[in-house]
Design a protein around this motif. Sequence first.
Motif, short mmCIF file in Angstrom:
data_model
loop_
_atom_site.label_atom_id
_atom_site.label_comp_id
_atom_site.label_asym_id
_atom_site.label_seq_id
_atom_site.Cartn_x
_atom_site.Cartn_y
_atom_site.Cartn_z
N SER A 1 49.45 39.47 39.31
CA SER A 1 48.65 38.56 39.80
C SER A 1 49.56 37.11 40.03
CB SER A 1 47.46 38.29 39.23
OG SER A 1 47.74 37.93 37.62
N THR A 2 50.23 36.93 39.26
CA THR A 2 51.13 35.57 39.28
C THR A 2 52.27 35.80 40.28
OG1 THR A 2 52.03 36.22 37.03
CG2 THR A 2 50.24 34.42 36.92
N MET A 3 52.71 36.84 40.50
CA MET A 3 53.78 37.11 41.38
C MET A 3 53.34 37.28 42.77
SD MET A 3 55.55 40.54 39.37
CE MET A 3 56.48 40.78 40.90
N LEU A 4 52.10 37.42 42.96
CA LEU A 4 51.68 37.53 44.42
C LEU A 4 51.96 36.23 45.27
CD1 LEU A 4 48.66 39.99 44.03
CD2 LEU A 4 50.71 40.59 45.01
N PRO A 5 51.40 35.07 44.75
CA PRO A 5 51.43 33.84 45.58
C PRO A 5 53.01 33.65 45.93
CG PRO A 5 50.01 33.68 43.75
CD PRO A 5 50.63 34.81 43.61
N LEU A 6 53.86 33.83 44.99
CA LEU A 6 55.35 33.55 45.10
C LEU A 6 55.85 34.53 46.30
CD1 LEU A 6 56.39 33.50 41.47
CD2 LEU A 6 55.86 31.44 42.89
N LEU A 7 55.62 35.76 46.02
CA LEU A 7 56.22 36.87 47.02
C LEU A 7 55.31 36.53 48.59
CD1 LEU A 7 56.11 40.10 44.90
CD2 LEU A 7 57.86 38.67 45.76
N ARG B 1 41.93 38.66 40.78
CA ARG B 1 41.97 39.93 41.18
C ARG B 1 40.62 40.63 41.26
NH1 ARG B 1 41.09 42.43 36.53
NH2 ARG B 1 41.98 41.36 34.78
N ILE B 2 40.51 41.79 42.02
CA ILE B 2 39.41 42.61 41.66
C ILE B 2 39.64 43.34 40.24
CG2 ILE B 2 39.08 43.24 43.64
CD1 ILE B 2 40.46 46.03 43.46
N ALA B 3 38.64 43.88 39.41
CA ALA B 3 39.00 44.43 38.24
C ALA B 3 39.11 46.05 38.59
CB ALA B 3 37.67 44.17 37.61
N GLN B 4 40.27 46.34 38.16
CA GLN B 4 40.90 47.91 38.77
C GLN B 4 39.85 48.82 38.31
OE1 GLN B 4 44.80 50.87 38.42
NE2 GLN B 4 44.70 48.42 37.46
N SER B 5 39.34 48.63 36.77
CA SER B 5 38.45 49.44 36.08
C SER B 5 36.95 49.39 36.95
CB SER B 5 38.06 48.81 34.62
OG SER B 5 39.09 48.93 34.07
N ILE C 1 51.03 41.90 51.36
CA ILE C 1 51.55 42.16 50.00
C ILE C 1 50.41 42.11 49.00
CG2 ILE C 1 53.00 41.64 48.13
CD1 ILE C 1 54.76 40.22 50.47
N VAL C 2 49.99 42.98 48.43
CA VAL C 2 48.70 42.86 47.44
C VAL C 2 49.13 43.53 46.03
CG1 VAL C 2 47.31 43.13 49.46
CG2 VAL C 2 47.82 45.22 48.19
N SER D 1 47.45 34.88 51.03
CA SER D 1 47.34 34.72 49.40
C SER D 1 46.68 33.51 49.17
CB SER D 1 48.40 35.02 48.72
OG SER D 1 48.20 34.69 47.44
N THR D 2 45.94 33.24 48.31
CA THR D 2 45.45 31.91 47.82
C THR D 2 46.79 31.23 47.23
OG1 THR D 2 43.83 30.58 46.48
CG2 THR D 2 44.98 32.51 45.47
N SER D 3 46.59 29.81 47.18
CA SER D 3 47.88 29.08 46.71
C SER D 3 48.05 29.23 45.02
CB SER D 3 47.81 27.54 46.90
OG SER D 3 46.58 27.22 46.17
N LEU D 4 49.59 29.32 44.78
CA LEU D 4 49.66 29.27 43.55
C LEU D 4 49.07 28.10 42.44
CD1 LEU D 4 51.61 30.40 41.12
CD2 LEU D 4 53.42 28.85 41.73
#
Length: 433
Positions: free
Chosen positions: A77-83, A300-304, A68-69, A91-94
């Motif tokens: 970004s803050t949803m990912l550790p929860l999911l 996160r990576i910078a999407q730009s 899940i990325v 994932s890294t820890s919350l």
Amino acid sequence: MSDRNIFVVGLDELNRARLEHLHGAEHYRFHGVIEPSEVYDTEIFPIEDMVSRAEAKLSAFGEPIDAIVGYMDFPVSTMLPLLCKRFGTRSTSLESLLKCEHKYWSRLVQREVIGDYIPRFTAFDPFDPQALHHIGEEGLYFPFFVKPIKSSGSRLGFRIESPEDFEHAVSRLQEDIGTISEPFNFVMEHANLPDEVRAIDGGHCMAEEIIGGWQCTVEGYVFQGEVVPYGIVDSIRYPQVLSFFHYRYPSRLPDHIQEKMRELTRLVMAHIGYDDAAFNIEYFWDEVQDRIWLLEINTRIAQSHCDLFEKVDGVSHQQVTVDLALGNMPDMPYRQGAFKVAAKFFYRVFFVDATVTRVPSMEEIDALQQAFPGTVIALQVDVGMRLSSLPEQDSYSFALAYVWMGADDDASLEANYARLAEQLHFEFEDIVG
């Protein structure tokens, strides 16, 4: 080899196309979870509801979930550790994520290991009538910068030169901070926080000493405890304002400054305990004082920068995100792209507000992309749109289009953009200057 199922929070078509060019993508199946409009085109983030709906969709998936990325800032970004915790993916820890994203906690942690490279700072409550007095008691005097504890892009960031500037900024913060504080507080409730951090919730703000200079971003990742900075991108602003003009890769900073930034990056990310995930850190190099400042850490990576890495190195650095999420060391090439230098340009207007009456047609966009090979143009406005309705803008301008370009050298790159920009035709009415 069976296909790997990779869920992407907020997956849109532009990034699906990038992901399908990654090494190994023939063995990946990318699935969207949460519509991109819910994280791109809005400033309202019902994160509790989004997490609940994402969990329901993932639970209903009848096959293994391998990763899940995401590649967005808040709220993704803050949803990912929860999911990831809920479904057993990497994932890294919350807590380590919040040590980066909670700006007050992040400064406290940074001060423990690289205190000479961060500005003076303090937290304050924007609803406290004595806030300016308390900031002064902490040794911060005009000018200084204020922003929310959890900011999103450049929104609600203000340079404060006077009590009147502070009053204006606080008024805006009081009006709008709830859109970020409420969902961020929901995330904080799931974390094990020190008391001094829990007391500074998402409704608070930061005041920081003004720092500046040559701005850049160190892109990096941590794999099984090893911190790896893999690229530095310059962030170049319009003269005399805070708005970005373009991002340029690779960096033109002196080699010894780049190496020092990589050293600081390894030190602070190891101290935070961040692991098995991508990140980037924004720095300034003050050339006059020959001093490096750490501005902020993004989880996160910078999407730009995706297109910049693809143009110069040969693949989008989404490669890093996907590889880490699958438990693999990132397979990033180096200088294998079609161009020696690349940039993302921001085509801006410096209005207070206006209504858009004309945008370039698709035929015009296609013609420009063909005239400048490798160029990608992404319009950010439509006819009839009020500029003030654009999400994630800074406080001084509006980005009407993003333009990614590559070239063999810096001079050609900037000259090509200048020629292209002259042919991007927008029109407005009801302009507020």
